[in-house]
Write an enzyme that holds these catalytic residues in place. Structure first.
Site, short mmCIF file in Angstrom:
data_model
loop_
_atom_site.label_atom_id
_atom_site.label_comp_id
_atom_site.label_asym_id
_atom_site.label_seq_id
_atom_site.Cartn_x
_atom_site.Cartn_y
_atom_site.Cartn_z
N LEU A 1 3.33 11.81 -29.48
CA LEU A 1 3.29 10.76 -30.50
C LEU A 1 2.84 9.42 -29.93
CD1 LEU A 1 6.54 11.58 -32.54
CD2 LEU A 1 4.19 12.20 -33.09
N CYS A 2 1.85 9.47 -29.04
CA CYS A 2 1.32 8.23 -28.46
C CYS A 2 -0.21 8.27 -28.44
CB CYS A 2 1.88 7.99 -27.06
SG CYS A 2 1.82 9.41 -25.95
N GLY A 3 -0.78 8.78 -29.54
CA GLY A 3 -2.23 8.78 -29.67
C GLY A 3 -2.91 9.65 -28.63
#
Length: 290
Positions: free
Chosen positions: A92-94
């Site tokens: 969930l950090c691109g």
């Protein structure tokens, strides 16, 4: 066409998701400030140590490199390469994790095309999960810090100790570390940094100093410590980059959720209006029939 109930359920689901992404964005912003401060504080120390070692290395290499430490001069071969891929423990950090892995995988394939042998050491769960798909047989070791709240010097020592253990056992000739250098919230640059043999920027007119004890004794102590410092710096840069990437990703997710809610609400209102209009027409038609 979805029913009014389906649209209401979707709106409530997306609204709940937006609350989660907004909360994650705020948490990442709070963590980013601490991680950025730590990363920026580590840079001057790491750069100054590199400058001192650069001067010492220049003195040793000026004599042809005879008697120089293997951490500077190397093993005399570049056949076996160890790639240390440092990524995050969570997603969930691109594109933060995938960009680091992409750079490491690209250089690994280039080395293999040149007939070199490639070994992998993964630091972080996400890097291991991606690399095991096509390079599982080349992963020598995996190190994870899922139980660690925030990375520190102890974790860097663990990684550098494993690298030194493998180097002293003759398992590789060249070691390169892959991580993301933090620049800003929206900019994290995938970086490859060669650890062994160490590369230093040597000025055209170096100034030589006399050291006490001699240069070899100082290098024997500083070179392993410098390895740990460089790994520590990379872990701190990764931590700041991860939070910056997560903050940006969650901000985009929050805005996208808002746009989706607006679109679903518009569809819901249109369908509800059409249904009410249809019911009114049926009532009027029935009244006229009477």
């Amino acid at each position: 066409m979805p029913s009014l109930k389906d649209l209401r359920n979707r709106i409530s689901t997306v609204t709940a998701t937006r609350k989660i992404t907004k909360a994650m964005q705020m948490v990442a912003a709070a963590k980013l400030r601490r991680a950025q401060t730590a990363a920026e504080a580590a840079r001057p120390y790491a750069d100054k140590m590199s400058a001192v070692l650069s001067n010492l290395a220049a003195g040793q290499m000026s004599g042809g490199g005879e008697g120089a430490s293997p951490l500077i001069a190397g093993t005399g071969s570049e056949k076996v390469h160890l790639l240390v891929v440092a990524t995050a423990e969570r997603g969930l950090c691109g594109a933060f994790n995938s960009s680091i892995v992409r750079l490491a995988r690209k250089q690994a394939r280039e080395l293999l095309a040149q007939g070199k042998e490639v070994k992998l050491l993964t630091v972080g769960k996400k890097g291991y999960d991606q690399l095991k798909r096509d390079m599982a047989s080349r992963i020598e070791e995996r190190i994870e810090f899922r139980a660690v709240k925030s990375v520190g010097y102890a974790q860097a020592e663990e990684v550098s100790a494993k690298i030194m253990e493998m180097f002293e056992a003759g398992e590789f000739d060249v070691c390169t570390l892959y991580y993301a250098a933090f620049q800003s919230v929206i900019s994290q640059v995938p970086t490859a940094h060669q650890l062994i043999p160490a590369k230093f920027e040597v000025s055209e007119d170096p100034v030589f100093y006399e050291y006490e004890p001699d240069e070899n004794a100082i290098l024997d102590d500083l070179l392993p410590r410098n390895l740990t410092v460089q790994v520590f710096k990379a872990l701190l840069e990764n931590a700041a980059s991860e939070q910056g990437a997560r903050m940006a990703a969650m901000d985009n997710a929050t805005r996208n959720a808002g746009e989706m809610i607006d679109s679903l609400t518009l569809s819901y209102n249109r369908q509800r209006q059409a249904q009410i209009t249809k019911e009114l027409i049926e009532i009027i038609s029935g009244a006229e029939a009477l």
